[in-house]
Design a protein around this motif. Sequence first.
Motif, PDB file in Angstrom:
ATOM      1  N   ASN A   1     -51.094  17.640  27.323  1.00 52.83           N
ATOM      2  CA  ASN A   1     -52.368  17.386  27.218  1.00 52.83           C
ATOM      3  C   ASN A   1     -53.074  16.498  28.064  1.00 52.83           C
ATOM      4  OD1 ASN A   1     -52.373  17.392  23.403  1.00 52.83           O
ATOM      5  ND2 ASN A   1     -52.212  19.120  24.813  1.00 52.83           N
ATOM      6  N   PHE A   2     -52.065  15.198  28.337  1.00 49.37           N
ATOM      7  CA  PHE A   2     -52.719  14.126  29.103  1.00 49.37           C
ATOM      8  C   PHE A   2     -52.637  14.604  30.657  1.00 49.37           C
ATOM      9  CE2 PHE A   2     -51.811  10.541  25.962  1.00 49.37           C
ATOM     10  CZ  PHE A   2     -52.542  10.841  25.175  1.00 49.37           C
TER      11      PHE A   2
ATOM     12  N   LEU B   1     -55.130   1.644  35.122  1.00 52.37           N
ATOM     13  CA  LEU B   1     -54.146   1.511  33.913  1.00 52.37           C
ATOM     14  C   LEU B   1     -52.914   2.255  34.501  1.00 52.37           C
ATOM     15  CD1 LEU B   1     -53.670   1.230  30.584  1.00 52.37           C
ATOM     16  CD2 LEU B   1     -53.358   3.423  31.218  1.00 52.37           C
TER      17      LEU B   1
ATOM     18  N   TYR C   1     -39.503   8.699  27.026  1.00 52.69           N
ATOM     19  CA  TYR C   1     -39.490   8.874  25.453  1.00 52.69           C
ATOM     20  C   TYR C   1     -38.660   9.892  25.092  1.00 52.69           C
ATOM     21  CZ  TYR C   1     -42.050   9.693  21.154  1.00 52.69           C
ATOM     22  OH  TYR C   1     -42.060   9.799  19.725  1.00 52.69           O
TER      23      TYR C   1
ATOM     24  N   GLY D   1     -54.744  20.352  22.328  1.00 51.63           N
ATOM     25  CA  GLY D   1     -54.158  19.327  21.743  1.00 51.63           C
ATOM     26  C   GLY D   1     -55.154  18.497  20.593  1.00 51.63           C
ATOM     27  N   PRO D   2     -54.518  17.565  20.136  1.00 47.98           N
ATOM     28  CA  PRO D   2     -55.305  16.680  19.017  1.00 47.98           C
ATOM     29  C   PRO D   2     -56.545  16.090  19.437  1.00 47.98           C
ATOM     30  CG  PRO D   2     -52.928  15.794  19.224  1.00 47.98           C
ATOM     31  CD  PRO D   2     -53.131  16.952  20.286  1.00 47.98           C
TER      32      PRO D   2
ATOM     33  N   ASP E   1     -58.870  15.780  16.317  1.00 49.00           N
ATOM     34  CA  ASP E   1     -57.901  15.712  15.056  1.00 49.00           C
ATOM     35  C   ASP E   1     -57.574  13.953  15.013  1.00 49.00           C
ATOM     36  OD1 ASP E   1     -55.930  15.651  13.513  1.00 49.00           O
ATOM     37  OD2 ASP E   1     -54.817  17.093  14.276  1.00 49.00           O
TER      38      ASP E   1
ATOM     39  N   THR F   1     -54.050  13.089  13.324  1.00 49.84           N
ATOM     40  CA  THR F   1     -53.048  13.112  14.085  1.00 49.84           C
ATOM     41  C   THR F   1     -52.933  12.080  15.227  1.00 49.84           C
ATOM     42  OG1 THR F   1     -52.765  15.470  13.910  1.00 49.84           O
ATOM     43  CG2 THR F   1     -51.465  14.666  15.762  1.00 49.84           C
TER      44      THR F   1
ATOM     45  N   LYS G   1     -51.899   8.924  13.678  1.00 46.27           N
ATOM     46  CA  LYS G   1     -50.412   8.749  13.128  1.00 46.27           C
ATOM     47  C   LYS G   1     -49.393   8.582  14.477  1.00 46.27           C
ATOM     48  CE  LYS G   1     -49.135  12.554  11.377  1.00 46.27           C
ATOM     49  NZ  LYS G   1     -49.026  13.913  10.543  1.00 46.27           N
ATOM     50  N   GLN G   2     -49.919   9.272  15.605  1.00 41.52           N
ATOM     51  CA  GLN G   2     -48.932   9.183  16.724  1.00 41.52           C
ATOM     52  C   GLN G   2     -49.305   7.697  17.464  1.00 41.52           C
ATOM     53  OE1 GLN G   2     -50.054  12.537  19.436  1.00 41.52           O
ATOM     54  NE2 GLN G   2     -48.477  13.686  18.434  1.00 41.52           N
TER      55      GLN G   2
ATOM     56  N   ILE H   1     -46.142   4.679  17.983  1.00 43.15           N
ATOM     57  CA  ILE H   1     -45.799   3.980  19.507  1.00 43.15           C
ATOM     58  C   ILE H   1     -45.373   2.693  19.355  1.00 43.15           C
ATOM     59  CG2 ILE H   1     -46.518   3.789  21.873  1.00 43.15           C
ATOM     60  CD1 ILE H   1     -48.633   6.032  21.301  1.00 43.15           C
TER      61      ILE H   1
ATOM     62  N   LEU I   1     -47.411   2.119  26.751  1.00 42.76           N
ATOM     63  CA  LEU I   1     -47.652   3.412  26.473  1.00 42.76           C
ATOM     64  C   LEU I   1     -48.707   3.569  25.392  1.00 42.76           C
ATOM     65  CD1 LEU I   1     -46.289   6.295  26.774  1.00 42.76           C
ATOM     66  CD2 LEU I   1     -44.884   5.967  24.871  1.00 42.76           C
TER      67      LEU I   1
ATOM     68  N   GLN J   1     -51.392   1.656  25.339  1.00 41.70           N
ATOM     69  CA  GLN J   1     -52.780   1.636  26.044  1.00 41.70           C
ATOM     70  C   GLN J   1     -52.723   3.052  26.907  1.00 41.70           C
ATOM     71  OE1 GLN J   1     -52.763  -1.743  28.864  1.00 41.70           O
ATOM     72  NE2 GLN J   1     -51.793  -2.964  27.371  1.00 41.70           N
ATOM     73  N   THR J   2     -51.897   3.563  27.430  1.00 40.83           N
ATOM     74  CA  THR J   2     -52.056   4.851  28.012  1.00 40.83           C
ATOM     75  C   THR J   2     -52.634   5.790  27.050  1.00 40.83           C
ATOM     76  OG1 THR J   2     -50.193   4.012  29.492  1.00 40.83           O
ATOM     77  CG2 THR J   2     -51.045   6.320  29.520  1.00 40.83           C
ATOM     78  N   TYR J   3     -51.831   5.961  25.834  1.00 40.29           N
ATOM     79  CA  TYR J   3     -52.344   6.842  24.790  1.00 40.29           C
ATOM     80  C   TYR J   3     -53.651   6.854  24.607  1.00 40.29           C
ATOM     81  CZ  TYR J   3     -52.016   9.925  20.814  1.00 40.29           C
ATOM     82  OH  TYR J   3     -52.318  10.789  20.017  1.00 40.29           O
TER      83      TYR J   3
ATOM     84  N   THR K   1     -56.623   9.457  25.485  1.00 37.61           N
ATOM     85  CA  THR K   1     -57.237   9.982  24.276  1.00 37.61           C
ATOM     86  C   THR K   1     -58.732   9.901  24.340  1.00 37.61           C
ATOM     87  OG1 THR K   1     -55.337  10.051  23.154  1.00 37.61           O
ATOM     88  CG2 THR K   1     -57.022  10.182  21.958  1.00 37.61           C
TER      89      THR K   1
END
Lengths: 255, 255
Positions: A168-169, A241, B180, B213-214, B219, B222, B225-226, B230, B235, B237-239, B243
């Motif tokens: 996704n990313f 980032l 990961y 994807g979410p 979503d 999800t 939750k993800q 973490i 990670l 911050q990146t997520y 997102t």
Amino acid sequence: MHKITLIGTGNIAWHMARGITACADFELAELVGRTKEPPPEFNEIPSYTTQLERLRATNIIILAVADGAIASVAKLLKNTEALVLHTSGSMPMSLLDQLPSYGVLYPLQTFTKGRPVDLKKVPLCIEANNADNLKKLSSLALALSQDVQQMDSKKRADVHFSAVLANNFSNHLLALTAEYCETHDIPFELLKSLLRETLNKAFDIGPLQAQTGPARRGDFNTIKKQLAAIDDDQLQQTYTLLTNSILKTYGKEKL
Amino acid sequence: MHKITLIGTGNIAWHMARGITACADFELAELVGRTKEPPPEFNEIPSYTTQLERLRATNIIILAVADGAIASVAKLLKNTEALVLHTSGSMPMSLLDQLPSYGVLYPLQTFTKGRPVDLKKVPLCIEANNADNLKKLSSLALALSQDVQQMDSKKRADVHFSAVLANNFSNHLLALTAEYCETHDIPFELLKSLLRETLNKAFDIGPLQAQTGPARRGDFNTIKKQLAAIDDDQLQQTYTLLTNSILKTYGKEKL
């Protein structure tokens, strides 16, 4: 012949329907959707209904619905004796635990309706509530794909998270790149050879070893020049980032 | 037979040496490096020197050196009559403007020494200081690759930036994913089919359309939750950033 009922008409349902139709020992007996008529992409469905409470006799029910709808659809199936499977990467199997027979069939792939994929090569992550159901589920999964992985809900959620990161990313980075290319009159196609090699390298020598570019080299001149040229806030934050993340990974100073 | 002198012994030099050796009308006459002996990866080099000031007679000099070293190496070449080319994506051609004949030969690819690449399929971005030199450079470029793109320094910097976004950053996401996977006992190889399809989709239907994807679905269950699962700051911050960038792209609310 095992009869399968498929609930859902989205991306996963479309690919599951194609996969099941190609299997010798399994038959797609009924499709369940919310629209009065089945969507046009679903041809050759022997039976279509919107009535979840009155399904035809079936051996396996596959829920290819939104994560948030799994629990409420499962409630409407409480009298079924079929093996009920959800297809979500991130939702636990226990969402279905009011049913006698249940499990999970999660295909690790990015699906778009109308774009065929060779399901035989897609890893299917499976889990079931007891040994008998796992056996039934395994035979379905092995009929659909050569790559079947048994794992519990916790492990499946980890796999799903790694798929979000990787697919996704990075796809979104490609979308940002395609947009940049468009506004700068560069054909996106120009990057095709580069990106094929990026992926081949990542699996051949590992992505940590495969890294190249200004951040990997600690080339702050180029980094600063590129940062200064970005006129979009979101893109500038993303650049900063990810550059800092690469710099950190390879033991360089931060920006 | 046109004689070529190659300055540098890094990733680009290694791939250029291979490419030139395979050309009928061009000959790799001399390699210039900083170590007393040529690095072992460079076999079959007829001549090797560390003495930039005393090069053998040559027609074309290719600078495959770090961006920051181009200007200082060019100074040492001020008496040459050869066509001098640098290979940088982000540096302007004007770095070489104290020389009579100069230009740029930028290969749009991620190179790692010892890992052969089919140079014929790599886009070569070229630029020269006058029409005569452009002709000479074109014939070299077309001998090396089927894909030759003439562009000025500004456009080349834009192309280089898009390559950083698409290749360097998405490869780094793969590196974060591989890490990961390792800490969560998942074989990274499991993602191979998914990522091949990610790339095929991006070029077949465009990455904007290909997104799944979410975040694309909005979503938030999800996603939250993800995020909560973490335990690494970088990670997380990146997520969050990527997102939010996807949410914004598809008109959803921010996190």
